[in-house]
Design a protein around this motif. Structure first.
Motif, short mmCIF file in Angstrom:
data_model
loop_
_atom_site.label_atom_id
_atom_site.label_comp_id
_atom_site.label_asym_id
_atom_site.label_seq_id
_atom_site.Cartn_x
_atom_site.Cartn_y
_atom_site.Cartn_z
N SER A 166 0.78 -1.12 0.10
CA SER A 166 -0.07 0.08 -0.08
C SER A 166 0.64 0.99 -0.09
N LEU A 225 0.08 -5.67 1.32
CA LEU A 225 -1.34 -6.15 0.91
C LEU A 225 -1.69 -7.57 0.60
N GLY A 230 -7.30 -7.02 -1.07
CA GLY A 230 -7.64 -5.60 -1.09
C GLY A 230 -7.39 -4.78 -0.04
N SER A 231 -6.86 -5.13 1.12
CA SER A 231 -6.62 -4.39 2.09
C SER A 231 -5.31 -5.16 3.09
N LYS A 232 -4.75 -4.18 3.96
CA LYS A 232 -3.79 -4.74 4.74
C LYS A 232 -4.53 -5.67 5.85
N ASN A 233 -5.77 -5.16 6.33
CA ASN A 233 -6.51 -6.02 7.37
C ASN A 233 -6.98 -7.23 6.93
N SER A 242 -0.97 -4.81 10.80
CA SER A 242 -2.53 -4.83 11.12
C SER A 242 -2.39 -4.94 12.81
#
Length: 424
Positions: A131, A137, A141-144, A190
């Motif tokens: 990101s 990533l 779609g997201s680090k979480n 995260s």
């Protein structure tokens, strides 16, 4: 396939379960094909042995009261078609979980999950993205999302590495996976995933350690664990907000959980309006519904994009009310308690893993919404954990008690101490 002196047996149920799980775990790679692949594999599993599928559903039918209630909510839903459509898909998902329990052992499921999640890890390393803020990533779609994937993979890898029944090559691969999962989890940046996987990993390791202990030692260890959990709960109740804020600030995060407290306040206001029945299953985050559009705009999220209240209890109570929420709580916490009881008696690696994953789900439920959704691997695992725990406990209940031989000196096993036995 059978040849002279050799037989190759294919576990069709395990292969179809692998396909269904792969479609969901690798959803980021498959896109719109993921749901179709899951339906195909799950449906094939159900029809490949119809009598066993019917038996599994008949045996664990109380679990399906939840999706039945979600379907029923279409009667008062703001968007009846949504409630009916997604309710049917949730029913299909949970039926698949029950059929899977009847066809696939917990040990096989653990190994299937290791391979599937491992593919996601390898793909993330080979084709991963970073990101703008430097967070890894992977293929997600997201680090979480990547952090959540790595947290689950870490628990699975440790369990497989410690499983004596798994093939040596698989255990060696799991050992490597466990070693690299920590650094990858840190790269995801995260904070929530790191904080929540730690106690789950401790529980997993304690269970695996308890296999070497006698019954009295297990009770002592359980008592210590209970005291530790009670102390942790007390700390969270007294100073949880302060501690969380400090941890988030140290890791560069927003102490208000990126505005989630505002989301929670909005959700609570809707619960107050319709506390028992809610707005209807999947009837809040709908394009054109003014409150949802307002929140999407407030958080700079495109209209119709995936979004939730970032709290399982608030989010689900908004849609299916306190009645539906109570059903979900029974499944979530009942599965955890049942698996804890089974794991205490049978501290196997698969049981320990299911317990750790259920604990991870509970911890994440306060800041994320992972259940109960259609085509959701966490919903499948939660449902399966309840059924695996119930089946294991029932098997223990019907297990015959060990026989003992009596002697004048008291209770004595002749098999173990033949030389000390006295003639009657």
């Amino acid at each position: 396939m059978t040849g002279r002196g050799a037989t190759l047996t294919v576990n069709v149920a395990a292969l179809l379960t692998f396909g269904a799980f792969a479609a969901l775990v690798l959803n980021a790679m498959l896109g719109s094909l993921a749901a179709l692949a899951f339906i195909g594999c799950a449906g094939a599993l159900m029809v490949s042995n119809v009598p066993m599928s019917i038996d599994s559903v008949r045996r664990w039918w109380p679990i399906l009261l939840l999706p039945a209630y979600c379907l029923l909510s279409a009667l008062w839903s703001y968007y009846p078609s949504n409630s009916l459509r997604y309710g049917l898909q949730l029913t299909f998902t949970m039926v698949f979980a029950l059929v899977m329990v009847g066809r696939v052992s917990a040990a096989t499921l653990m190994r299937v999950m290791f391979i599937v999640y491992g593919i996601g890890v390898v793909a993330s390393i080979g084709m991963g993205r970073v990101s703008g803020g430097g967070a890894w990533l992977g293929i997600f779609g997201s680090k979480n999302a990547f952090g959540a994937h790595m947290a689950v993979f870490m628990l699975i890898a440790v369990a497989v590495a410690a499983d004596r029944e798994s093939p040596p090559l698989l255990r060696l691969s799991a050992l490597v996976g466990a070693a690299i999962s920590g650094p990858l989890l840190v790269l995801a940046q995260s904070a929530g995933a790191i904080m929540m996987v730690a106690p789950c990993l401790c529980v997993l390791l304690l269970v695996l350690l308890s296999r070497r202990l006698l019954g009295t030692h297990k009770i002592f260890l359980l008592a210590l664990l209970g005291i530790a959990v009670a102390a942790l709960a007390l700390i969270v109740l007294v100073a949880g907000d302060t501690l969380l804020a400090e941890v988030l600030e140290e890791s560069g995060k927003d102490p208000t959980l990126t505005g989630r407290t505002d989301l929670w306040a909005t959700g609570l206001s809707f619960i107050a309006e319709r506390p028992l029945q809610g707005l209807g299953y999947r009837s809040f985050w709908v394009v054109g519904f003014a409150p949802a559009e307002e929140l999407w705009s407030m958080f700079d999220v495109p209209s119709g994009a995936g979004f939730n209240f970032h709290n399982t209890y608030i989010s689900n109570a908004v849609e299916i009310g306190l009645i539906g929420l109570a059903m979900q709580i029974v499944l979530i916490y009942g599965g955890a308690l049942g698996m804890a009881a089974l794991t205490f008696v049978r501290p196997t690696a698969p049981n320990a893993l299911l317990l750790a994953l259920q604990l991870l789900l509970i911890l994440r439920s306060f800041i994320e919404v992972e259940v109960f959704y259609e085509f959701s691997i966490r919903s499948i695992l939660c449902t399966a954990t309840v059924a695996y725990a119930a089946r294991g406990l029932l098997a223990l209940r019907h297990q015959p008690a060990p026989r003992h031989h009596h002697s004048p000196g008291g209770l004595l096993s002749h098999a173990r101490h033949p030389a000390r036995s006295r003639p009657l």
